[in-house]
Enzyme design. Structure first.
Site, PDB file in Angstrom:
ATOM      1  N   CYS A   2       0.871  -1.169   0.000  1.00 28.08           N
ATOM      2  CA  CYS A   2       0.000   0.000   0.000  1.00 28.08           C
ATOM      3  C   CYS A   2       0.907   1.218   0.000  1.00 28.08           C
ATOM      4  CB  CYS A   2      -0.847   0.039   1.267  1.00 28.08           C
ATOM      5  SG  CYS A   2      -1.826  -1.440   1.511  1.00 28.08           S
ATOM      6  N   ARG A  27       1.210   1.865  -6.158  1.00 26.36           N
ATOM      7  CA  ARG A  27       1.395   0.873  -5.088  1.00 26.36           C
ATOM      8  C   ARG A  27       0.070   0.181  -4.721  1.00 26.36           C
ATOM      9  NH1 ARG A  27       6.210   1.555  -2.295  1.00 26.36           N
ATOM     10  NH2 ARG A  27       5.346   0.505  -0.483  1.00 26.36           N
ATOM     11  N   TRP A  72      -3.792  -1.512  -1.248  1.00 26.23           N
ATOM     12  CA  TRP A  72      -3.729  -2.736  -2.042  1.00 26.23           C
ATOM     13  C   TRP A  72      -4.068  -3.811  -1.027  1.00 26.23           C
ATOM     14  CZ3 TRP A  72      -3.224  -4.410  -6.907  1.00 26.23           C
ATOM     15  CH2 TRP A  72      -2.865  -5.748  -7.105  1.00 26.23           C
ATOM     16  N   ASN A  99       1.198   0.376   6.183  1.00 28.53           N
ATOM     17  CA  ASN A  99       1.598  -0.464   5.052  1.00 28.53           C
ATOM     18  C   ASN A  99       2.396  -1.613   5.642  1.00 28.53           C
ATOM     19  OD1 ASN A  99       2.520  -1.541   2.606  1.00 28.53           O
ATOM     20  ND2 ASN A  99       4.292  -0.187   2.585  1.00 28.53           N
ATOM     21  N   GLY A 100       1.948  -2.854   5.401  1.00 25.47           N
ATOM     22  CA  GLY A 100       2.648  -4.023   5.948  1.00 25.47           C
ATOM     23  C   GLY A 100       1.632  -5.062   6.368  1.00 25.47           C
ATOM     24  N   GLU A 490       9.715 -21.405 -18.149  1.00 24.39           N
ATOM     25  CA  GLU A 490       9.493 -20.019 -17.715  1.00 24.39           C
ATOM     26  C   GLU A 490      10.631 -19.114 -18.213  1.00 24.39           C
ATOM     27  OE1 GLU A 490       7.153 -18.349 -16.706  1.00 24.39           O
ATOM     28  OE2 GLU A 490       7.954 -16.617 -15.641  1.00 24.39           O
ATOM     29  N   LYS A 494       9.937 -15.852 -20.534  1.00 29.52           N
ATOM     30  CA  LYS A 494      10.340 -14.487 -20.159  1.00 29.52           C
ATOM     31  C   LYS A 494      11.155 -13.855 -21.276  1.00 29.52           C
ATOM     32  CE  LYS A 494       8.213 -13.662 -17.586  1.00 29.52           C
ATOM     33  NZ  LYS A 494       7.274 -14.390 -16.799  1.00 29.52           N
ATOM     34  N   GLU A 497       8.907 -12.973 -24.310  1.00 31.43           N
ATOM     35  CA  GLU A 497       7.969 -11.876 -24.057  1.00 31.43           C
ATOM     36  C   GLU A 497       8.599 -10.507 -24.155  1.00 31.43           C
ATOM     37  OE1 GLU A 497       6.681 -13.196 -20.057  1.00 31.43           O
ATOM     38  OE2 GLU A 497       4.692 -12.690 -20.782  1.00 31.43           O
ATOM     39  N   HIS A 513      15.189 -36.339 -28.712  1.00 28.58           N
ATOM     40  CA  HIS A 513      14.040 -36.893 -29.437  1.00 28.58           C
ATOM     41  C   HIS A 513      13.534 -35.938 -30.521  1.00 28.58           C
ATOM     42  CE1 HIS A 513      13.903 -40.281 -26.762  1.00 28.58           C
ATOM     43  NE2 HIS A 513      13.945 -39.454 -25.726  1.00 28.58           N
ATOM     44  N   LYS A 612      -1.352  -7.038 -19.297  1.00 28.76           N
ATOM     45  CA  LYS A 612      -1.115  -7.574 -17.946  1.00 28.76           C
ATOM     46  C   LYS A 612      -2.211  -8.546 -17.547  1.00 28.76           C
ATOM     47  CE  LYS A 612       1.204  -7.846 -14.186  1.00 28.76           C
ATOM     48  NZ  LYS A 612       2.391  -8.708 -14.320  1.00 28.76           N
TER      49      LYS A 612
HETATM   50  C1  F6R Z   1       3.915 -13.987 -18.446  1.00 30.41           C
HETATM   51  C2  F6R Z   1       2.589 -13.605 -18.053  1.00 30.41           C
HETATM   52  C3  F6R Z   1       1.418 -14.340 -18.648  1.00 30.41           C
HETATM   53  C4  F6R Z   1       0.419 -14.638 -17.538  1.00 30.41           C
HETATM   54  C5  F6R Z   1      -0.859 -15.248 -18.104  1.00 30.41           C
HETATM   55  C6  F6R Z   1      -1.830 -15.616 -17.015  1.00 30.41           C
HETATM   56  O1  F6R Z   1       4.872 -13.146 -17.923  1.00 30.41           O
HETATM   57  O2  F6R Z   1       2.427 -12.735 -17.276  1.00 30.41           O
HETATM   58  O3  F6R Z   1       1.808 -15.513 -19.275  1.00 30.41           O
HETATM   59  O4  F6R Z   1       1.016 -15.522 -16.638  1.00 30.41           O
HETATM   60  O5  F6R Z   1      -1.483 -14.339 -18.976  1.00 30.41           O
HETATM   61  O6  F6R Z   1      -2.134 -14.513 -16.236  1.00 30.41           O
HETATM   62  P1  F6R Z   1      -2.747 -14.657 -14.795  1.00 30.41           P
HETATM   63  O7  F6R Z   1      -1.698 -15.255 -13.912  1.00 30.41           O
HETATM   64  O8  F6R Z   1      -3.110 -13.261 -14.407  1.00 30.41           O
HETATM   65  O9  F6R Z   1      -3.929 -15.544 -14.926  1.00 30.41           O
END
Ligand code: F6R
Length: 617
Positions: A2, A27, A72, A99-100, A490, A494, A497, A513, A612
């Site tokens: 927060c 935040r 938050w 905040n905490g 992963e 990353k 992306e 394979h 996002k």
């Molecule tokens: C990768 C990323 C996406 C999300 C995916 C699911 O960095 O952020 O692959 O993981 O869109 O999103 P959530 O977790 O919000 O369901």
């Protein structure tokens, strides 16, 4: 996470606090509130962004001392009652922004209720307001102060376990704002005839650039013309005044070039917050009350079904390994967009876990609705309090990583993993697969992880150097076995992306394979080669890659003396419990992706074509 702000000055506190709060919205912004100390304390709160709060505050509110909060949610839904400030006394004597996380708030709440205090909210913070009231006024109906604000604050802090940055007003201490800090950020800004306090400097950068950073266990009293800081024993402390040279945008990122880099660093505190109040190494127990499931009910389960997308799906894959290896329970993991259309067969005794940092992913919500239509008990793991999934699933565990602004998930991933470790160990305990002694050791190892991540972050320049060497590669490959397979996936995701490089993750044993045909001279192949049951096999995979003249970048333990014979480049992680090493390896891969994207000049926090939260199917 927060944001808190405080003001003590000659001007109207209201306008300064509202303006400062707006800069802290990054935040968290599910609700906001403000208290101003004039002849008494006046408090206003509202759900949503600061603009909503502004709309309900009457213009004539006056007072030169005040506190504000943008929330938050971590305990309690985002609604007006749960918003800060939290107050105590009638008429209001104490007002608090926090905040905490207060880990022992349940015990404190029970004790305060027994003493006659009435609670309005579901938050952990309200206990702080009533504790302060109790120490200063002695009784719930007491209106005459028995000690001063600072003494009462110090007595209160002694009873709190957890983390806090606090701003406190007391109706009987005109002209004063009290502050305290433990493991949550807090900084004081020094002006002329006015002083400021906030979770970070962006809040008051328009007013002053002279600041004092408050350290853990310090308390402070601000007036319009003075700032006094005290150590944990109550002795006055001389503090260095620092000058902030960052511009506004850099300050919002706490000096980091991108939110993603900031969030990679925040994993140290995010994991700490995820664990807060959930583990006891003394007793070897895991408390996940939100699960609403007794050990007897856990024993009756025959299967776990995990549902997720993208990075959360990688977390779920690791979860499958953990549930099967630790708790000996069958576990399936599905990509949500596939799950609904493959006519899943539902077994009696299935427990579903949906993982989604945003809580809004349309595919995940659809898969949850599908599995819940079979009356399957469903737990959501999410970072966003009040998100859609929290209203649909039977129970919810929050990752408490704080808002993640960078589109590429980093700290939410490691917090999801942390909860999956806790769930798998809880299941293992209930099913008699691990003894409390084993669990004690495991918790001790888990507690070391934030410090070990810090060690990796301290060596980030080496990752940067290697990232720059391979930044123009045509393709990148990531290999791992067992628990490191999801981490290899992963690492590749990353890199794809944010750097737009072609990258693939494979189970290291699967390379021969087919995918090995893709290897060319000098193709960078990142291989997770940490110590454990598959280490020797991974060394064989390294030899296969080397035989095709590709370049091996190994992620290995810092005490590994063998790996130098096989790999071309080595990135180290501290020695750790084998089960927990994925939490460390992934940090190296996040840094590798970050520095590769930086070297390629990509838009790191907002990569092309990505959002996002993916709210369409
Ligand atoms: C990768 C990323 C996406 C999300 C995916 C699911 O960095 O952020 O692959 O993981 O869109 O999103 P959530 O977790 O919000 O369901």
């Amino acid at each position: 996470m927060c944001g808190i702000v405080g003001y003590a000055g000659e001007n109207s506190a209201l306008s300064v606090i509202l303006e400062s709060l707006k800069t802290l919205e990054y935040r968290g912004y599910d609700s906001a509130g403000i208290s101003v100390l004039g002849s008494g304390i006046e408090t206003y709160k509202s759900v949503g962004r600061i603009a909503n709060l502004e709309a309900i505050i009457p213009n004539e509110i006056s007072g030169n001392i005040g506190i504000g909060h943008t929330r938050w949610a971590s305990h309690g839904r985002p609604n007006t009652v749960n918003s800060h400030p939290h107050n105590s006394g009638s008429p209001c004597k104490i007002s608090v922004v926090h905040n905490g996380i207060i880990e022992n708030y349940m015990a404190l709440k029970d004790q305060l209720i027994a003493e006659g205090y009435e609670f309005k909210s579901e938050t952990d913070t309200e206990v702080i307001a009533h504790l302060l009231h109790k120490h200063i006024y002695e009784r719930p109906d007491g209106n005459v102060a028995k000690c001063d604000l600072l003494t009462g604050l110090r007595k209160t802090l002694k009873e709190l376990e957890g983390s806090y940055a606090l701003g406190v007003l007391c109706a009987d201490e005109q002209g004063k704002l009290a502050l305290a800090r433990k493991n949550s950020p807090l900084v004081i800004g020094l002006g002329k005839g006015e002083n400021f306090a906030a979770s970070d400097v962006t809040a008051f950068l328009n007013y002053t650039r002279d600041v004092i950073f408050v350290n853990n266990f310090e308390t402070a009293i601000l007036t319009p013309t003075s700032v006094e800081i005290f150590d944990g024993e109550g002795k006055v402390r001389e503090k260095k005044i620092e000058r902030i040279e960052w511009d506004f945008e850099a300050a919002e990122k706490a000096g980091y070039e991108h939110f993603m880099l900031k969030e990679i660093h925040e994993q140290v505190s995010a994991i700490h917050n995820t664990l807060a109040g959930k583990v006891s190494e003394l007793e070897g127990t895991i408390s996940l009350d939100e699960l609403n499931m007794s050990d007897e009910e856990i024993r009756k389960l025959s299967r776990v079904q995990i549902l997720a997308c993208g990075t959360s799906w990688h977390a779920g894959m690791l979860g499958k390994y953990l549930f099967e290896q630790l708790a000996g329970i069958h576990c399936d993991i599905d990509i949500c967009s596939e799950y609904r259309y493959r006519s899943p067969v539902m077994n009696n005794g299935t427990f579903a876990i949906a993982i989604t940092q945003s809580g809004e992913t349309a595919d995940t919500l659809a898969a949850v609705r599908e599995i819940m239509s079979y009356n399957c008990p469903t737990l959501a793991i999410t970072n966003v309090v009040g998100s859609t999934i929290t209203r649909e699933a039977n129970s919810v565990l929050y990752t408490r990583a704080g808002p993640e602004i960078g589109v590429a998930a980093t700290k939410t991933f490691s917090s999801q993993l942390t909860l999956l470790y806790l769930l798998a160990v809880k299941f293992a305990l209930a099913r008699g697969k691990l003894s409390p002694n084993h669990v004690k050791e495991f918790i001790m190892d888990l507690r070391k992880v934030p410090g070990q991540i810090q060690q990796i972050l301290d060596q980030k320049e080496t990752v940067k150097e290697y990232a720059e060497i391979f930044a123009q590669a045509k393709s990148y490959f990531f290999l791992g076995r067992n628990l490191n397979f999801p981490i290899a996936l992963e690492g590749a995701l990353k890199l794809k992306e944010i750097s737009y490089l072609h990258a693939e993750g494979f189970a290291a044993g699967e390379l021969k394979h087919g995918p090995i045909a893709l290897l060319e001279k000098d193709t960078p192949v990142v291989i997770i080669a940490t110590k454990g049951q598959t280490y020797e096999r991974v060394l064989s995979n390294i030899k296969e890659v080397k035989a095709r003249d590709a370049t091996v970048i190994a992620i290995a333990n810092s005490d590994d003396t063998e790996i130098g014979k096989y790999a071309d480049f080595i990135l180290t992680i501290p020695e750790s419990n084998e089960l927990l090493s994925p939490l460390l390896s992934v940090v190296v891969l996040q840094l590798l992706a970050y520095y590769t994207a930086l070297a390629r000049g990509c838009s790191i926090d907002k990569p092309r074509n990505l959002a996002k939260s993916v709210t369409v199917e």
